[in-house]
Motif scaffolding. Structure first.
Motif, short mmCIF file in Angstrom:
data_model
loop_
_atom_site.label_atom_id
_atom_site.label_comp_id
_atom_site.label_asym_id
_atom_site.label_seq_id
_atom_site.Cartn_x
_atom_site.Cartn_y
_atom_site.Cartn_z
N VAL A 1 -12.55 12.78 6.20
CA VAL A 1 -13.96 12.81 6.57
C VAL A 1 -14.53 14.20 6.26
O VAL A 1 -15.60 14.33 5.67
CB VAL A 1 -14.14 12.47 8.07
N ARG B 1 -10.21 9.76 9.08
CA ARG B 1 -10.48 8.50 9.76
C ARG B 1 -9.24 7.62 9.59
O ARG B 1 -8.86 7.29 8.47
CB ARG B 1 -11.70 7.81 9.18
N GLU C 1 -10.95 5.26 13.65
CA GLU C 1 -11.09 6.37 14.59
C GLU C 1 -10.97 7.70 13.86
O GLU C 1 -10.16 7.83 12.94
CB GLU C 1 -10.00 6.30 15.67
N GLU C 2 -11.75 8.66 14.29
CA GLU C 2 -11.65 9.99 13.69
C GLU C 2 -10.63 10.82 14.44
O GLU C 2 -10.59 10.82 15.67
CB GLU C 2 -13.01 10.70 13.71
#
Length: 142
Positions: A92, A103, A107-108
């Motif tokens: 990201v 990611r 989810e980051e």
């Protein structure tokens, strides 16, 4: 005592021992003794009975037993962060040896490069090598 009855007793003893040991091998030998008991009841001579027992035992232990053991062995499921190791992530924000973001599965995560000299640009696909605390350690996909 008839030979087929002796083979049945041998089969029963081997199968009972299998129930206690759970090695699968004794069960295979018990099955071979059952087949030999059927051959003895059909009137097959004693030397051929030993041959039938030997062939069935060897074939079942060598070829059937590994498949049965594999089917009975529970698979180790990975849970939590261990399940993320080996998965693919998308960068990201630029990932370096000291930080960045990826990611993973929607989810980051904070991330750092596996090789500290690497700089991985945004949008690149990476493999998750390990999870260290709340940081994914990643390596660029080739």
């Amino acid at each position: 005592m008839d030979l087929w009855a002796i083979w049945l007793v041998i089969a029963a003893v081997l199968i009972a021992a299998e129930i206690v040991t759970l090695t699968v091998a004794l069960g295979m030998l018990g099955g071979a003794a059952l087949i030999t008991a059927a051959c003895a009841a059909a009137g097959v001579p004693l030397p051929l009975q030993f041959l039938v027992f030997t062939v069935v035992a060897v074939v079942s232990v060598v070829f059937v037993r590994p498949r049965v053991r594999r089917a009975l062995t529970p698979r180790r499921e990975r849970f939590g962060v261990d399940a993320l190791v080996g998965s693919t992530a998308r960068v990201v924000s630029e990932v370096t040896g000291t930080g960045g973001r990826v990611r993973i599965g929607g989810e980051e995560w904070t991330a750092r490069a596996y090789d500290e000299s690497l700089v991985i640009p945004p949008g690149a696909a990476v493999d998750v090598m390990e999870i260290s605390g709340a940081t994914a350690v990643v390596y660029p996909r080739e």
